[in-house]
Design an enzyme around this catalytic site. Structure first.
Site, PDB file in Angstrom:
ATOM      1  N   ARG A  95      51.673 137.818  72.491  1.00 52.85           N
ATOM      2  CA  ARG A  95      51.913 136.513  71.883  1.00 52.85           C
ATOM      3  C   ARG A  95      53.336 136.374  71.370  1.00 52.85           C
ATOM      4  O   ARG A  95      53.975 135.325  71.565  1.00 52.85           O
ATOM      5  CB  ARG A  95      50.902 136.276  70.753  1.00 52.85           C
ATOM      6  N   LYS A 130      71.329 122.536  64.002  1.00 54.11           N
ATOM      7  CA  LYS A 130      69.928 122.152  63.793  1.00 54.11           C
ATOM      8  C   LYS A 130      69.027 123.103  64.584  1.00 54.11           C
ATOM      9  O   LYS A 130      68.436 122.746  65.609  1.00 54.11           O
ATOM     10  CB  LYS A 130      69.710 120.695  64.209  1.00 54.11           C
ATOM     11  N   LYS A 162      82.600 116.349  57.310  1.00 54.93           N
ATOM     12  CA  LYS A 162      81.708 115.236  57.608  1.00 54.93           C
ATOM     13  C   LYS A 162      81.767 114.196  56.492  1.00 54.93           C
ATOM     14  O   LYS A 162      82.517 114.336  55.523  1.00 54.93           O
ATOM     15  CB  LYS A 162      80.291 115.757  57.821  1.00 54.93           C
ATOM     16  N   GLU A 194      84.925 113.999  60.886  1.00 58.00           N
ATOM     17  CA  GLU A 194      84.052 112.909  61.317  1.00 58.00           C
ATOM     18  C   GLU A 194      84.636 111.550  60.974  1.00 58.00           C
ATOM     19  O   GLU A 194      85.222 111.357  59.905  1.00 58.00           O
ATOM     20  CB  GLU A 194      82.683 113.062  60.647  1.00 58.00           C
ATOM     21  N   ASP A 216      80.861 109.354  65.090  1.00 54.62           N
ATOM     22  CA  ASP A 216      79.463 109.398  64.703  1.00 54.62           C
ATOM     23  C   ASP A 216      78.775 108.058  64.915  1.00 54.62           C
ATOM     24  O   ASP A 216      79.178 107.037  64.353  1.00 54.62           O
ATOM     25  CB  ASP A 216      79.343 109.819  63.240  1.00 54.62           C
TER      26      ASP A 216
END
Length: 281
Positions: A95, A130, A162, A194, A216
């Site tokens: 598994r 992410k 950012k 950004e 963005d």
């Protein structure tokens, strides 16, 4: 930076705990078997060495032959790897090995879909941070297997200023001086900033030391206009709202990079299974 935990060890400890009760009580101790991992759908394979490592961590005497290497395109019913060893060992490892292989192949497969849908070899399809906690290195390797490219690995290997960073420092005021100080301390590392609007792009283009401007959530027409404003060797990255339906239109704008968080955070696991092919006495 602290050394990352071993994902194989973590996964095995989580799954086995104090022991595999089913195999211990219901499978003869010295029974040897051969098995294969087979695909039940078309896919791009990734994570084969990690899966092999799971089997050999459970039992170093287990023999694993990788049939489809990372990056290989396979069809349904094709064999990914063959394994030979003690039945208890294979069943204990099954598994966890499949979890890695299915998850990472899902990322590689979705990445390849985006690369193919973009239809533009000049544009790099890149990942983001992410990722599943503890699995970043494996998931970023899966992106490479799918034909994509890696963005920064973490907070330590490049600068990405950012919108929240700009908010925390009251906008673009003093950004040029911060970039100058960083260049003195960490020469050679990339700096990306950004921009949410074309006006921000214009302002950023007046600041020396920026390597990439992140556009963005801009529409294709805005991306084209931003690129037209560029100078020297400035690179542009598009991000936000990328789908398999709109990626070709974004890629056609002339942007250098397209970052897609979905290729790691929303990839569907590929349907794979382990089948015993020869059970000894």
């Amino acid at each position: 930076m602290k050394t990352s935990p071993d994902p194989i060890e973590t996964a095995l400890n989580e799954d086995i705990g104090e022991g595999d009760l089913t195999s211990e009580f219901f499978v003869p101790p010295n029974r040897r078997v051969r098995a294969r991992i087979v695909a039940h759908e078309n896919a791009i394979i990734a994570g084969t060495k990690t899966a092999a490592g799971v089997f050999q961590r459970v039992d170093p005497a287990t023999v694993v032959q990788i049939i489809a290497a990372d990056g290989a395109a396979i069809n349904s019913s094709e064999t990914v790897m063959e394994i030979e060893g003690v039945a208890r060992s294979l069943l204990t490892a099954e598994r966890v090995a499949l979890n890695f292989l299915q998850r990472l192949s899902g990322i590689a497969t979705l990445t390849r879909k985006f690369v193919d849908a973009a239809g533009n070899d000049r544009v790099q399809i890149i990942d983001t941070r992410k990722t599943t906690p503890g699995l970043r290195a494996l998931e970023k390797a899966a992106v490479i297997a799918g034909g994509g490219s890696n963005h920064r690995f973490g907070l330590f290997d490049m600068v990405l200023v950012k919108d929240n960073h700009l908010s925390a420092r009251s906008g673009l005021r003093g950004l040029a001086e911060a970039i100058r100080r960083f260049r003195e301390k960490r020469p050679g590392l990339r700096i990306e900033v950004e921009a949410d609007t074309l006006e921000q792009v214009r302002q950023l283009l007046q600041i020396d030391g920026i390597d990439v401007i992140l556009l963005d959530n801009m529409k294709p027409a805005q991306i084209r206009e931003a690129i037209a404003l560029g100078r020297n060797n400035m690179k542009f990255e598009a991000s936000g709202g990328m789908t398999l339906k709109n990626i070709r239109q974004i890629a056609a704008t002339g942007v250098d990079f397209i970052s897609i968080g979905a290729i790691t955070h929303s990839a569907r696991s590929i349907d794979l299974s382990m089948e015993l092919t020869d059970v000894g006495t």
